[in-house]
Design an enzyme around this catalytic site. Sequence first.
Site, short mmCIF file in Angstrom:
data_model
loop_
_atom_site.label_atom_id
_atom_site.label_comp_id
_atom_site.label_asym_id
_atom_site.label_seq_id
_atom_site.Cartn_x
_atom_site.Cartn_y
_atom_site.Cartn_z
N GLU A 188 46.00 -25.03 15.82
CA GLU A 188 45.43 -23.69 15.66
C GLU A 188 44.46 -23.47 16.80
OE1 GLU A 188 45.39 -23.55 10.77
OE2 GLU A 188 43.56 -23.12 11.88
N ASP B 39 32.61 -17.67 9.59
CA ASP B 39 32.51 -18.96 10.26
C ASP B 39 31.09 -19.52 10.21
OD1 ASP B 39 35.11 -19.68 11.29
OD2 ASP B 39 34.97 -17.82 12.42
#
Lengths: 410, 266
Positions: free
Chosen positions: B49, B60
């Site tokens: 990824e 995040d």
Amino acid sequence: MKLKIKKGIPLIDQHDKNFMYGGKFGGNFIPETLKKPIDDLTKLFSKLRKDQKFLKERDYHFKNYVGAPTPFIKLENLTDHLRGAQIYAKVVSEANGGAHKIYNATVHCLIAKKAGKKFIVGDTGAGYAGKMLSMAAKKFGLKCKIFMGAKDIKRQRPNVEAMRKNGAKIVPVTTGSQTLVDAVSECMRYWVANCDTTHMCVGSTVGPNIFVKICAWSTAQISRELFKQVKEEFGKIPSKMKLLNCVGGGSSAMGFWNEFMDTDAEFIGIEAGGPKNSKLHAAPLTNGSKIGILHGAAQYVIQDKEGQIGSTESISAGLDYPGISPLHCFLKDTKRARYTSASDEDALNAYKLVSKLENISPSLEPSHAFAEAIKLAIKLKSSDVIIVNSCGDSLKDKDIIKQKLGSYIR
Amino acid sequence: MRSSIALTFEKCKKEKRPALITYTVAGDNTQNNSLKILNKISKHADILELGFPHNTPIADGGQIQGSSYRALNNGLKLKDVFQIVKRFKRKNPDKPLILMGYYNLIYQSGENNFLRKCKTSGVDGCIIVDLPHPENKKFAAKCKKKSMNFIQLISPTTPFDRMKKIIKDSHDMVYYISMLSTTGGKLKVSPKNILKNYFKIKRINPKKNIVIGFGITDKTISALKSANGLVVGSMLCKSITNSLKMRQNPVTKLDKVVYNLKKKIL
Ligand SMILES: Cc1ncc(COP(=O)(O)O)c(C=O)c1O
């Protein structure tokens, strides 16, 4: 396609099934984890809105805790001084805590209690949203955490002290520009990790749709009061009436305008133009920013070509935000409201003039609206009515004003 | 034709092990290094990824934020991300690579334009953090038409009925978020409980490849190895941060870290 506002339907409800206004503003651009909590909150709020007992409770606290109605006064000296339109102020800064942020904070605490949550978190820029949330949380017995940019903690000390006194934990945010935009991001991140136990309050009419709704529904109290007060003063809604309000995220303006949506009242929103001769500003509507996604909603937002959110600058921490409520984007595109900006210097001058002539002393946010009021008033006649939402008190800006103007008057 | 993602899961199943999926940020700490890192770790990892960084990432944690800011401070643009992918795929045409990021970057470049660039550079799939089901249906359909995988996410908060809908609309891989957390949080749920939830989802359609991510490190990875795949991200971003601090080469460092992760799930 020409966008239109529907009459007789609250603006907050004029979205499609994806929670978008005009098919392009708002929505829920959120991580999967928040889908369920936001869904639950949406269901709870739509139930509570129709619940007479809840409405009674809200009205009780607005009257006895927030202090309703806040005064509606004519600024006689300013009007005489400018010799143009008649200038009025809705002195929302007289509400408990000193700004309109108390309405949203109170309602969120009431909802958090109904949801059985014991913790509440919120973001703040100018510190008012945080101060009010910490006050209301204390009153309603919730544990409170406030996210605030490190730069704002420094420049809005009086409100930071108030939060501490109310027992809130202040989390300084040191990422990015260390202002409101980063505080909202960090608060949302915290909620992602704690949504099972914690209620989140977004401090303005921004964020995923339900937060836009709850906030605008709460601040609508301002125009419910004003509608009556204007009728009492003039016997009717004057045909040439302008309602001026500063816009950061846009919660005070939404509240100030809501009840007048279907009248002829003209709406003017004033964004933060930033320092004169600077490229930086916080005025996405005035300066034609493109639509982008920020904090879970599509809106006009300051960004670069790629979609990275841009930096902003404003003397007023409360307006220093790159985005703007989807509701205001909708009002702009339907031409129901128009938007302009005032510079840091314009706002400081307006603060000075109003504080010198009148018994009120607006904080730097509403001073942006007063700057436009002063500019407009001299071009208008005494049959014109300008009403400014004086939604904050200058006391919190004492340090900045002293530094910029050499002295502070109130 | 089966996608390279589907083929990879088949291969791992035959080897009776989960797929090892890494997450690194494009341009972290430089464009060259992030390409070198991909080239190195692809020897151990099964699927890569690659994050295309955004400066306002609402899901995040600190580690990935740090990596994103490093990349953006170096002036990384979306076109550079595609360049990195292109150069990687030229050397490793069969190694699946998935782009991961936030919707605004796709919105600004235009969905069709974005997908065209994905296709020409060799991207195999994408994960969009803030485009949940069902709002993502239109974009997911566009991906499918271009034989690109759109990876749906499921979280511990996702109700069972919703899971079923998501699984039904999913392509070759589904991502299960292990716990309520931003990326990089400490694993606050026991692997046993994560797997309990995981198999609840798995039973909806046992043929679907479901991977687990968030909070996985070298300490916890082996306890989760009965899943179809395991994603390690923040630990890698943190390793880059640490190697920079200690003036070590992040490329050799990541090579070692990923090699060790792989050993733990064999
Ligand atoms: C006094 C005052 N006015 C205005 C604002 C801007 O917020 P909004 O645009 O949501 O009213 C703030 C925000 O902190 C504020 O404190």
